[in-house]
Design a protein around this motif. Structure first.
Motif, mmCIF file in Angstrom:
data_model
loop_
_atom_site.group_PDB
_atom_site.id
_atom_site.type_symbol
_atom_site.label_atom_id
_atom_site.label_comp_id
_atom_site.label_asym_id
_atom_site.label_seq_id
_atom_site.Cartn_x
_atom_site.Cartn_y
_atom_site.Cartn_z
ATOM 1 N N LEU A 244 48.190 4.806 -66.319
ATOM 2 C CA LEU A 244 48.427 5.877 -64.927
ATOM 3 C C LEU A 244 48.214 7.249 -66.831
ATOM 4 N N ALA A 245 49.115 6.751 -68.300
ATOM 5 C CA ALA A 245 48.948 7.753 -69.348
ATOM 6 C C ALA A 245 47.724 7.786 -69.323
ATOM 7 N N ASN A 246 47.127 7.182 -69.640
ATOM 8 C CA ASN A 246 45.632 7.362 -70.011
ATOM 9 C C ASN A 246 44.716 7.708 -69.539
ATOM 10 N N PHE A 247 45.084 6.993 -68.063
ATOM 11 C CA PHE A 247 43.721 7.962 -67.334
ATOM 12 C C PHE A 247 43.853 9.368 -67.094
ATOM 13 N N PHE A 248 44.914 10.070 -66.753
ATOM 14 C CA PHE A 248 45.015 11.791 -67.466
ATOM 15 C C PHE A 248 45.653 12.285 -68.991
ATOM 16 N N CYS A 249 44.897 11.246 -69.961
ATOM 17 C CA CYS A 249 45.417 11.482 -70.782
ATOM 18 C C CYS A 249 46.371 12.384 -71.067
ATOM 19 N N LEU A 250 47.582 11.434 -70.726
ATOM 20 C CA LEU A 250 48.632 12.004 -70.991
ATOM 21 C C LEU A 250 49.629 11.031 -72.206
ATOM 22 N N SER A 251 50.745 11.316 -72.740
ATOM 23 C CA SER A 251 51.323 10.263 -73.689
ATOM 24 C C SER A 251 52.377 10.055 -72.459
ATOM 25 N N ARG A 252 52.844 8.544 -72.893
ATOM 26 C CA ARG A 252 53.962 8.144 -71.961
ATOM 27 C C ARG A 252 54.719 9.107 -71.779
ATOM 28 N N ASN A 253 55.029 9.443 -72.949
ATOM 29 C CA ASN A 253 56.216 9.565 -72.688
ATOM 30 C C ASN A 253 56.545 12.066 -71.645
ATOM 31 N N LYS A 254 55.056 12.292 -72.107
ATOM 32 C CA LYS A 254 55.372 13.911 -71.382
ATOM 33 C C LYS A 254 54.757 13.157 -69.440
ATOM 34 N N LEU A 255 53.998 11.524 -69.694
ATOM 35 C CA LEU A 255 54.122 11.608 -68.353
ATOM 36 C C LEU A 255 55.306 11.560 -67.417
ATOM 37 N N GLN A 256 56.261 10.557 -68.458
ATOM 38 C CA GLN A 256 57.892 10.494 -67.606
ATOM 39 C C GLN A 256 58.371 12.111 -67.907
ATOM 40 N N ILE A 257 57.967 13.120 -68.632
ATOM 41 C CA ILE A 257 59.268 13.992 -68.702
ATOM 42 C C ILE A 257 58.363 15.020 -67.473
ATOM 43 N N GLY A 258 57.167 14.866 -67.160
ATOM 44 C CA GLY A 258 56.489 15.270 -66.512
ATOM 45 C C GLY A 258 56.687 15.096 -64.587
ATOM 46 N N PHE A 259 57.356 13.497 -64.832
ATOM 47 C CA PHE A 259 57.741 12.871 -63.330
ATOM 48 C C PHE A 259 59.094 14.033 -63.331
ATOM 49 N N ARG A 260 60.243 13.794 -63.900
ATOM 50 C CA ARG A 260 61.424 14.168 -63.513
ATOM 51 C C ARG A 260 61.507 15.693 -63.436
ATOM 52 N N GLU A 261 60.796 16.204 -64.140
ATOM 53 C CA GLU A 261 60.628 17.541 -63.493
ATOM 54 C C GLU A 261 59.824 18.539 -62.783
ATOM 55 N N LEU A 262 58.570 17.562 -62.894
ATOM 56 C CA LEU A 262 58.070 17.974 -60.816
ATOM 57 C C LEU A 262 58.716 17.148 -59.782
ATOM 58 N N HIS A 263 59.082 15.931 -60.215
ATOM 59 C CA HIS A 263 59.091 14.735 -59.118
ATOM 60 C C HIS A 263 60.519 14.271 -58.744
ATOM 61 N N GLY A 264 61.556 14.910 -60.031
ATOM 62 C CA GLY A 264 62.676 14.799 -59.758
ATOM 63 C C GLY A 264 63.007 13.185 -59.978
ATOM 64 N N SER A 265 62.786 12.236 -60.702
ATOM 65 C CA SER A 265 62.738 10.555 -61.263
ATOM 66 C C SER A 265 61.501 10.796 -61.678
ATOM 67 N N SER A 266 61.889 9.180 -62.709
ATOM 68 C CA SER A 266 61.103 8.110 -64.064
ATOM 69 C C SER A 266 59.435 7.884 -62.410
ATOM 70 N N VAL A 267 58.244 7.918 -63.425
ATOM 71 C CA VAL A 267 57.435 7.576 -62.553
ATOM 72 C C VAL A 267 57.014 6.325 -61.839
ATOM 73 N N PHE A 268 57.953 5.389 -62.154
ATOM 74 C CA PHE A 268 58.199 3.613 -61.312
ATOM 75 C C PHE A 268 59.531 3.441 -60.328
ATOM 76 N N ALA A 269 60.729 4.908 -60.390
ATOM 77 C CA ALA A 269 61.652 5.385 -59.610
ATOM 78 C C ALA A 269 60.735 6.065 -58.682
ATOM 79 N N TYR A 270 60.205 7.044 -58.505
ATOM 80 C CA TYR A 270 59.610 7.943 -57.936
ATOM 81 C C TYR A 270 58.525 6.678 -57.109
#
Length: 340
Positions: A244-270
Motif C-alpha cells: 500500500l505504501a509503495n503503490f502510493f509513493c509513501l513511507s510506511r510511517n507517513k502512511l500510518q501517520i496520515g491514516f491516524r490524522e485523516l481516519h482516526g486509526s492505524s491502517v489495519f485497525a481501520y
C-alpha cells in the motif's frame, strides 16, 4: 421550481430553503426532495434531507436559530457558498464526509449536481445545550471550539473530516431509520448524542495531531484518501502495508501517520473496523446468513469471523442476525417536505 408542502408551514423549521434566482445562479431545474426534522430536546434537533435533482440546481438557504451543526454526507456531492471567510467561503463535500460548523445567522447557497441524489443527515444543537451536555469535559475541547460552546465568542467555525467506519455506520443507521422495534425518539436522541460524541472525539484527535506534527500536504492527503479506497476494495485480499505504501509513493510511517490524522486509526485497525461495520450493515440490510456475510467481508474461516464479531459488538453474529429478522423496521417519521 421549488414547491413546499403547505402543512409544513405550521412546523418550526430550522432552515428556509428556496431556489436561487436564475441570474448568475448557474441554473435551476426540478428537484424531488424530502425534508424531515425531529425535535429531540430543547436545543437539540435531528434533520434528514434527501434531494434528487433532475438538472443542475442551485438553492439558497437560511438557518433560523444560531446552532452548531454536526453534518454527515450519506450520498451524493454538493458545494456550499457561505457568507464567511472560513475556508474561503467555499465548502465542498462528498459522500463519506462529516463536519462541524457554526455560522451565526447562517446564509448560503447550495449547488447540487444533475442526477446525483444528495443525502444529508444533521444533528443540530445550540451552544448552550452542548455546554450543559459536555459539563467538565468542556475544558478538553480545542480552544477555538470551546470558546463558541461557552458563548465567549460568536465567530464562524468549520471543521471537516472523512467518516471512519463506526461514524459512517452510525449515521447510516439513523438516516435509514433502523430502530429495530425500539422507542423511536429515545433511540434517535441516543444516536444523536453518539454522533456528537464521535465527531467531537475526531476534532480533539485532529487538534492533538496538529500539536505533535506538521499537517500533511494536500498531495499527501489525496494519496492517503486514495490508499483508503484501495485498502477496502477487495476485503478478501487486502494489500500489505508495504504494498500500500509503495503503490502510493509513501513511507510506511507517513502512511500510518496520515491514516491516524485523516481516519482516526492505524491502517489495519481501520480495515478491521470497516469489515465489522460492513458485516453489521449486511445483517441489517440483507437476509444473508452468517457464513455468507463472513465471506463477503473477507473471512474464509467463519469461526474467526464469529470471534471477531462478538469481540467487537458483544453478541454472536447469529444472534444479532436473528434479532434483525425478528424485528420490523419502521419508516422514518413523516415530518417532511414533499416535492421540490
Amino acid at each position: 421550481m421549488l414547491q413546499c408542502v403547505k402543512e409544513l408551514k405550521r412546523e418550526k423549521r430550522l432552515y428556509d430553503i428556496h431556489p436561487a434566482t436564475q441570474t448568475g445562479s448557474g441554473g435551476n431545474g426540478d428537484i424531488t426532495a424530502a425534508w424531515q426534522q425531529v425535535d429531540l430536546h430543547d436545543g437539540l434537533w435531528l434533520s434528514r434531507l434527501e434531494l434528487v435533482p433532475h438538472s443542475a440546481s442551485t438553492l439558497c438557504y437560511h438557518k433560523q436559530p444560531a446552532m452548531i451543526d454536526f453534518g454527515f454526507i450519506i450520498g451524493g456531492q454538493l458545494n456550499h457558498k457561505l457568507k464567511t471567510n472560513v475556508m474561503g467561503g467555499q465548502v465542498a463535500a462528498t459522500a463519506g464526509t462529516a463536519g462541524i460548523g457554526y455560522f451565526p445567522g447562517r446564509e448560503g447557497v447550495m449547488q447540487v449536481r444533475n442526477g446525483r441524489p444528495l443525502k444529508v443527515l444533521h444533528v443540530h444543537v445550540t451552544p448552550e445545550r452542548l455546554s450543559r451536555m459536555l459539563g467538565a469535559d468542556i475544558g478538553a475541547m480545542p480552544a477555538s471550539f470551546r470558546l463558541i460552546v461557552e458563548g465567549t465568542v460568536n465567530h464562524d467555525f468549520m471543521s471537516k473530516c472523512a467518516m471512519d467506519p463506526l461514524l459512517q455506520a452510525t449515521a447510516l443507521d439513523v438516516f435509514n431509520g433502523r430502530y429495530h422495534g425500539r422507542p423511536q425518539y429515545l433511540y434517535l436522541e441516543a444516536k444523536a448524542l453518539e454522533l456528537i460524541s464521535l465527531q467531537i472525539g475526531r476534532l480533539m484527535s485532529q487538534e492533538a495531531s496538529r500539536k505533535k506534527r506538521a499537517l500533511l500536504s494536500p498531495n499527501e492527503k489525496k494519496r492517503i484518501h486514495a490508499a483508503r479506497e484501495f485498502l477496502v476494495r477487495d476485503l478478501a485480499a487486502p494489500p500489505t502495508l508495504n504494498t500500500l505504501a509503495n503503490f502510493f509513493c509513501l513511507s510506511r510511517n507517513k502512511l500510518q501517520i496520515g491514516f491516524r490524522e485523516l481516519h482516526g486509526s492505524s491502517v489495519f485497525a481501520y480495515l478491521r473496523e470497516y469489515k465489522m461495520q460492513r458485516a453489521r450493515q449486511l445483517f441489517d440490510q440483507t437476509e444473508m446468513n452468517v457464513s455468507q456475510v463472513a465471506w463477503e467481508v473477507g473471512y474464509t474461516n467463519v469461526s474467526q469471523f464469529t470471534k471477531a464479531y462478538k469481540k467487537r459488538f458483544g453478541v454472536l453474529p447469529k444472534h444479532y442476525r436473528k434479532s434483525v429478522l425478528d424485528c420490523h423496521v419502521p419508516e422514518l417519521p413523516s415530518v417532511q417536505l414533499a416535492s421540490i
